[in-house]
Design a protein around this motif. Sequence first.
Motif, PDB file in Angstrom:
ATOM      1  N   ALA A  63       0.920  -1.248  -0.073  1.00  0.00           N
ATOM      2  CA  ALA A  63       0.188   0.061   0.203  1.00  0.00           C
ATOM      3  C   ALA A  63       1.048   1.377   0.112  1.00  0.00           C
ATOM      4  CB  ALA A  63      -0.909   0.019   1.213  1.00  0.00           C
ATOM      5  N   VAL A  64       1.791   1.104   1.027  1.00  0.00           N
ATOM      6  CA  VAL A  64       2.991   2.294   0.754  1.00  0.00           C
ATOM      7  C   VAL A  64       3.573   2.385  -0.392  1.00  0.00           C
ATOM      8  CG1 VAL A  64       4.728   3.353   1.793  1.00  0.00           C
ATOM      9  CG2 VAL A  64       2.983   2.365   3.569  1.00  0.00           C
ATOM     10  N   ARG A  65       3.933   1.561  -1.028  1.00  0.00           N
ATOM     11  CA  ARG A  65       4.622   1.572  -2.472  1.00  0.00           C
ATOM     12  C   ARG A  65       3.701   2.179  -3.577  1.00  0.00           C
ATOM     13  NH1 ARG A  65       8.904  -0.082  -5.005  1.00  0.00           N
ATOM     14  NH2 ARG A  65       9.293  -1.246  -3.190  1.00  0.00           N
ATOM     15  N   GLU A  66       2.367   1.965  -3.473  1.00  0.00           N
ATOM     16  CA  GLU A  66       1.537   2.472  -4.394  1.00  0.00           C
ATOM     17  C   GLU A  66       1.300   4.061  -4.077  1.00  0.00           C
ATOM     18  OE1 GLU A  66      -0.658   0.931  -6.487  1.00  0.00           O
ATOM     19  OE2 GLU A  66      -2.153   2.524  -6.969  1.00  0.00           O
ATOM     20  N   LEU A  67       1.264   4.427  -2.688  1.00  0.00           N
ATOM     21  CA  LEU A  67       1.345   5.668  -2.294  1.00  0.00           C
ATOM     22  C   LEU A  67       2.402   6.497  -2.896  1.00  0.00           C
ATOM     23  CD1 LEU A  67       0.516   5.972   1.337  1.00  0.00           C
ATOM     24  CD2 LEU A  67      -0.721   6.667  -0.643  1.00  0.00           C
ATOM     25  N   ALA A  68       3.680   5.853  -2.516  1.00  0.00           N
ATOM     26  CA  ALA A  68       4.878   6.435  -2.777  1.00  0.00           C
ATOM     27  C   ALA A  68       4.927   6.818  -4.515  1.00  0.00           C
ATOM     28  CB  ALA A  68       5.903   5.708  -2.659  1.00  0.00           C
ATOM     29  N   ASP A  69       4.315   5.726  -5.358  1.00  0.00           N
ATOM     30  CA  ASP A  69       4.396   6.220  -6.668  1.00  0.00           C
ATOM     31  C   ASP A  69       3.418   7.097  -7.156  1.00  0.00           C
ATOM     32  OD1 ASP A  69       6.476   4.194  -6.868  1.00  0.00           O
ATOM     33  OD2 ASP A  69       5.187   2.544  -7.375  1.00  0.00           O
TER      34      ASP A  69
END
Lengths: 94, 94
Positions: A63-69
């Motif tokens: 979820a955080v990777r998605e956010l980061a991108d």
Amino acid sequence: MPTIVVEVMPKAELLDPQGKAVAGALGRLGQTQSALANVTGVRVGKRFEISIEGEADADALAAVRELADTVLSNSVIEDVVGIHVQDAPSSAVA
Amino acid sequence: MPTIVVEVMPKAELLDPQGKAVAGALGRLGQTQSALANVTGVRVGKRFEISIEGEADADALAAVRELADTVLSNSVIEDVVGIHVQDAPSSAVA
């Protein structure tokens, strides 16, 4: 409460005016401090600390990777260079 | 050409308006994406990559630490939370 750190830097192939400004300032300081004279470049990026409830498991990291991108970086000019978990918010180094 | 990474974050006891804004934005997004609903806080800091000539030895690290404390961070509102060496400038994570 785990903290997930997201690191975002300007893309290597793009000019980073903020970094150039810092490098220029260091160069001027370096005329009197020789230890600074061997700095060849500075780039300035962002570091996000995201505190989450619950476990920092694979789902949370995804979820955080998605956010980061999507939210925390502008993929036209920036790269997400690191995502990692730390146990607590950062405090100052000695 | 080694790269020294300096990480600067706003002090834990101070309000971080930029982080609050990000957390608020995530909260609004989280109403439709449950994976984001468990974010409890965001803080935004800076990440410097300093390229140097020669070895990243103790002298170079001491010089960069001095820089980090005097030029790269404002010690009234920010803490230097990390200084470490990496072999090359960062590139995007897959």
